[in-house]
Design a protein around this motif. Sequence first.
Motif, mmCIF file in Angstrom:
data_model
loop_
_atom_site.group_PDB
_atom_site.id
_atom_site.type_symbol
_atom_site.label_atom_id
_atom_site.label_comp_id
_atom_site.label_asym_id
_atom_site.label_seq_id
_atom_site.Cartn_x
_atom_site.Cartn_y
_atom_site.Cartn_z
ATOM 1 N N GLY A 74 0.808 -1.211 0.000
ATOM 2 C CA GLY A 74 0.000 0.000 0.000
ATOM 3 C C GLY A 74 0.841 1.261 0.000
ATOM 4 O O GLY A 74 0.529 2.228 -0.710
ATOM 5 N N LEU A 75 1.917 1.258 0.792
ATOM 6 C CA LEU A 75 2.796 2.425 0.840
ATOM 7 C C LEU A 75 3.518 2.633 -0.487
ATOM 8 O O LEU A 75 3.707 3.767 -0.935
ATOM 9 C CB LEU A 75 3.811 2.270 1.970
ATOM 10 C CG LEU A 75 3.253 2.396 3.384
ATOM 11 C CD1 LEU A 75 4.314 2.031 4.418
ATOM 12 C CD2 LEU A 75 2.743 3.811 3.639
ATOM 13 N N ALA A 76 3.932 1.530 -1.112
ATOM 14 C CA ALA A 76 4.588 1.645 -2.416
ATOM 15 C C ALA A 76 3.635 2.258 -3.444
ATOM 16 O O ALA A 76 4.018 3.128 -4.236
ATOM 17 C CB ALA A 76 5.075 0.281 -2.882
ATOM 18 N N ASP A 77 2.385 1.829 -3.416
ATOM 19 C CA ASP A 77 1.407 2.343 -4.375
ATOM 20 C C ASP A 77 1.042 3.799 -4.113
ATOM 21 O O ASP A 77 0.698 4.536 -5.044
ATOM 22 C CB ASP A 77 0.135 1.485 -4.329
ATOM 23 C CG ASP A 77 0.329 0.125 -4.982
ATOM 24 O OD1 ASP A 77 1.303 -0.034 -5.730
ATOM 25 O OD2 ASP A 77 -0.490 -0.777 -4.725
ATOM 26 N N SER A 78 1.127 4.224 -2.846
ATOM 27 C CA SER A 78 0.655 5.571 -2.515
ATOM 28 C C SER A 78 1.759 6.600 -2.332
ATOM 29 O O SER A 78 1.471 7.804 -2.294
ATOM 30 C CB SER A 78 -0.190 5.526 -1.229
ATOM 31 O OG SER A 78 0.565 5.037 -0.137
ATOM 32 N N THR A 79 3.028 6.171 -2.232
ATOM 33 C CA THR A 79 4.098 7.143 -1.965
ATOM 34 C C THR A 79 5.173 7.189 -3.042
ATOM 35 O O THR A 79 6.043 8.065 -2.979
ATOM 36 C CB THR A 79 4.785 6.837 -0.612
ATOM 37 O OG1 THR A 79 5.438 5.559 -0.674
ATOM 38 C CG2 THR A 79 3.767 6.830 0.522
ATOM 39 N N LEU A 80 5.161 6.277 -4.001
ATOM 40 C CA LEU A 80 6.196 6.267 -5.038
ATOM 41 C C LEU A 80 5.657 6.823 -6.344
ATOM 42 O O LEU A 80 4.532 6.510 -6.750
ATOM 43 C CB LEU A 80 6.707 4.845 -5.279
ATOM 44 C CG LEU A 80 7.538 4.193 -4.166
ATOM 45 C CD1 LEU A 80 7.993 2.807 -4.598
ATOM 46 C CD2 LEU A 80 8.740 5.057 -3.799
ATOM 47 N N SER A 81 6.456 7.661 -6.991
ATOM 48 C CA SER A 81 6.115 8.119 -8.331
ATOM 49 C C SER A 81 6.149 6.941 -9.291
ATOM 50 O O SER A 81 6.909 5.992 -9.103
ATOM 51 C CB SER A 81 7.102 9.188 -8.797
ATOM 52 O OG SER A 81 7.034 10.327 -7.965
ATOM 53 N N ARG A 82 5.330 6.999 -10.308
ATOM 54 C CA ARG A 82 5.296 5.914 -11.310
ATOM 55 C C ARG A 82 6.457 6.076 -12.279
ATOM 56 O O ARG A 82 6.298 6.253 -13.475
ATOM 57 C CB ARG A 82 3.975 5.918 -12.044
ATOM 58 C CG ARG A 82 2.859 5.108 -11.424
ATOM 59 C CD ARG A 82 2.788 5.201 -9.941
ATOM 60 N NE ARG A 82 1.665 4.439 -9.399
ATOM 61 C CZ ARG A 82 1.390 4.353 -8.113
ATOM 62 N NH1 ARG A 82 2.152 4.988 -7.229
ATOM 63 N NH2 ARG A 82 0.380 3.645 -7.686
#
Length: 323
Positions: A143-151
């Motif tokens: 969840g953190l990867a999906d919500s805090t990392l730029s694509r």
Amino acid sequence: MLARNAEALYWIGRYVERADDTARILDVALHQLLEDSSVDPDQASRVLLRVLGIEAPKQELNVWSLTDVVAYSTDNRGGSSIVAAITAARENAKSAREVTSSEIWECLNTTYNALGERQRSAKRLGPHGFLSFIESRAAMFAGLADSTLSRDDGYRFMLLGRAIERVDMTVRLLLSRVGDSASSPAWVTLLRSAGAHDTYLRTYRGVLDASRVVEFMLLDRLFPRSVYYSLRLAEDNLDELVHSPQSRIGATAEAQRLLGRARSELEFVQPGVLLESLESRLAGLQKTCSDVGEALALQYFHVTPWVAWSDAGAGLVSRQGDA
């Protein structure tokens, strides 16, 4: 992106997924051993270790010794145990702090620091709490990867690692059931180990059949832990990483070619014949995962050695050194 950072992010994705999948598989296996007295603990434990690719010890195995090997072992070769996988993920995140978010680092670091206390508690109260903790922390990480990392490329490498590891773990689960009868209760165990039981029952209206279980785990286009879905995810992220228009003739890179071939072979297979060639098909998918990992390492992670030229009088001499 630096090669070392790309490699670190790729392996963070793989190690967290490995810890999560291993915790799910072990949790279901331990419940089966505790609830079904007809199951031989030593034999069932060795089957599980073979599925996970862990070398089995010589002594007889039971619920507690199996948990020690699969969950708590600190042998970090390949990150095969849960503790080893979390440790490896944390070390990779530590080396790539500049390309990960603070939230991701804190998640992995906090999980790593809590392992000792959770392990001591599990040895008193049973392993379920420890395994549930790993599953919840892996979900938090995702969840953190999906919500805090730029694509960006870093995010793509992490997703690529997660998808390839998920294919490998699902294939291992299916390989463990090759040869089982169509009505064997082990197929229910497989679905629960993959977190697929409820979704499968909703998809097939409660009808449990070996051919449908294999079809669901290999071919379903909507379930995120199916082999087809994970191959498609890996292929899409690799396409984003290439950043070049499609070649007029074939794939532009070896990893793309391998993923595309594996995905297309599943996409156009007849579902009714899956059980007939299941073992060879799964062995091919497992080899594809290994070959894709090697191709990615050559394409993105290996640094070309530097070459220095000097005049030795008689001509130019090439000296190669480590990069």
